[in-house]
Design an enzyme around this catalytic site. Structure first.
Site, PDB file in Angstrom:
ATOM      1  N   ALA A  65      -7.337  89.025  87.505  1.00 52.87           N
ATOM      2  CA  ALA A  65      -6.497  88.758  86.348  1.00 52.87           C
ATOM      3  C   ALA A  65      -5.125  88.266  86.802  1.00 52.87           C
ATOM      4  CB  ALA A  65      -6.367  90.019  85.496  1.00 52.87           C
ATOM      5  N   GLY A 110     -11.061  90.439  87.720  1.00 51.91           N
ATOM      6  CA  GLY A 110     -11.539  89.556  86.672  1.00 51.91           C
ATOM      7  C   GLY A 110     -12.427  88.443  87.186  1.00 51.91           C
ATOM      8  N   GLU A 113     -15.735  89.917  87.306  1.00 52.36           N
ATOM      9  CA  GLU A 113     -16.188  90.075  85.923  1.00 52.36           C
ATOM     10  C   GLU A 113     -16.645  88.734  85.343  1.00 52.36           C
ATOM     11  OE1 GLU A 113     -13.816  93.834  84.116  1.00 52.36           O
ATOM     12  OE2 GLU A 113     -12.549  92.165  84.762  1.00 52.36           O
ATOM     13  N   GLU A 133      -9.227  97.493  90.460  1.00 54.07           N
ATOM     14  CA  GLU A 133      -8.246  97.828  89.417  1.00 54.07           C
ATOM     15  C   GLU A 133      -7.641  99.216  89.565  1.00 54.07           C
ATOM     16  OE1 GLU A 133     -10.490  94.383  87.698  1.00 54.07           O
ATOM     17  OE2 GLU A 133     -10.959  96.122  88.948  1.00 54.07           O
TER      18      GLU A 133
END
Length: 257
Positions: A65, A110, A113, A133
């Site tokens: 992210a 991310g 993901e 994370e």
């Protein structure tokens, strides 16, 4: 084509195949430019049967992210950012088409993901995976806690997320996180070749396979078997099964839509 930020470009490289390339230096952080670019590419995916997602950056598929963006926003904006990222990945994960992640280098947070939202993952031997994370006092928030256990099982998923460790490509392939492992530098080519193979087959049948397999994780065996039988019947009545059967008997290639 490219989105207005230039973070994502896409092109139809074959009949029914859309190649989507992330190119936001230095590491393809999944900030708003990439999210908007992914949505624009998917908006333009009408008529395609397979979407391949890859990176143009050496050493990175996507490194996670956008932490700089996250550090500058309040809780309300953080929620909006998370919703936007989840929305793009959910669109990619939808069963209206097949999607393939072509992974070289780092796929973290991310980025992993994003890869897990795809139907299949093809990785070069240099790929590294992780959901770090917890190092930030967070949890994977764009599907990581839900998709990783479905791919590798509860225990392995907890090991990866609780330790925040990186998983090499060989281990990722052995535990089912990666579907095909190829030589470094060939993941994009291998994924595109696979996309060509998939696009020649019946998309309604492929969609039914995905739905039935997903149902096996959500339903008892007897319910799953009934669901499978319904899917088969629907394909015979309204899908492309009649064309496939006729082509087989005529000894020709089927003409699927």
């Amino acid at each position: 084509m490219a989105d207005e930020n230039g973070a994502v470009i896409w092109e139809k490289v074959a009949d029914g195949v859309l190649l989507v390339t992330l190119q936001r230096p230095p590491a393809n952080a999944l900030g708003l430019p990439v999210i908007e670019g992914l949505n624009a590419a998917l908006d333009d995916a009408t008529g395609t049967k397979v979407v391949v997602v890859r990176s143009a950056l050496d050493g990175y598929f996507a490194a996670g992210a956008d932490i700089k963006h996250m550090s500058s926003i309040d809780a309300e904006s953080f929620t909006e950012y998370g919703d936007a990222l989840r929305g793009a990945l959910d669109r990619l994960a939808a069963t209206d088409r097949i999607s393939i992640a072509a992974i070289e280098g780092l796929a973290l947070g991310g980025g992993l993901e994003l890869a897990m939202a795809c139907t299949l993952r093809v990785a070069g031997e240099n790929a590294q995976f992780g959901l770090p994370e917890v190092k930030l006092g967070l949890i994977p928030g764009a599907g990581g806690t839900q998709r990783l256990p479905r791919l590798v099982g509860r225990g392995r998923a907890l090991d990866i997320m609780l330790t925040a460790r990186q998983v090499g490509a060989t281990e990722a392939h052995s535990i089912g996180l990666v579907d095909r492992l190829v030589e470094t530098g060939t993941a994009s080519e291998a994924a595109t070749t696979l996309a060509d193979e998939l696009s020649a087959l019946s998309l309604p049948a492929q969609q039914a396979v995905i739905r039935a397999v997903d149902a096996s994780f959500e339903r008892p065996l007897d319910e799953g078997l009934r669901y499978e039988a319904v899917e088969v019947g629907n394909l015979f009545e309204r899908g492309e099964a009649k064309e496939g059967i006729t082509a087989f008997l005529d000894k020709r290639r089927p003409r699927f839509a």
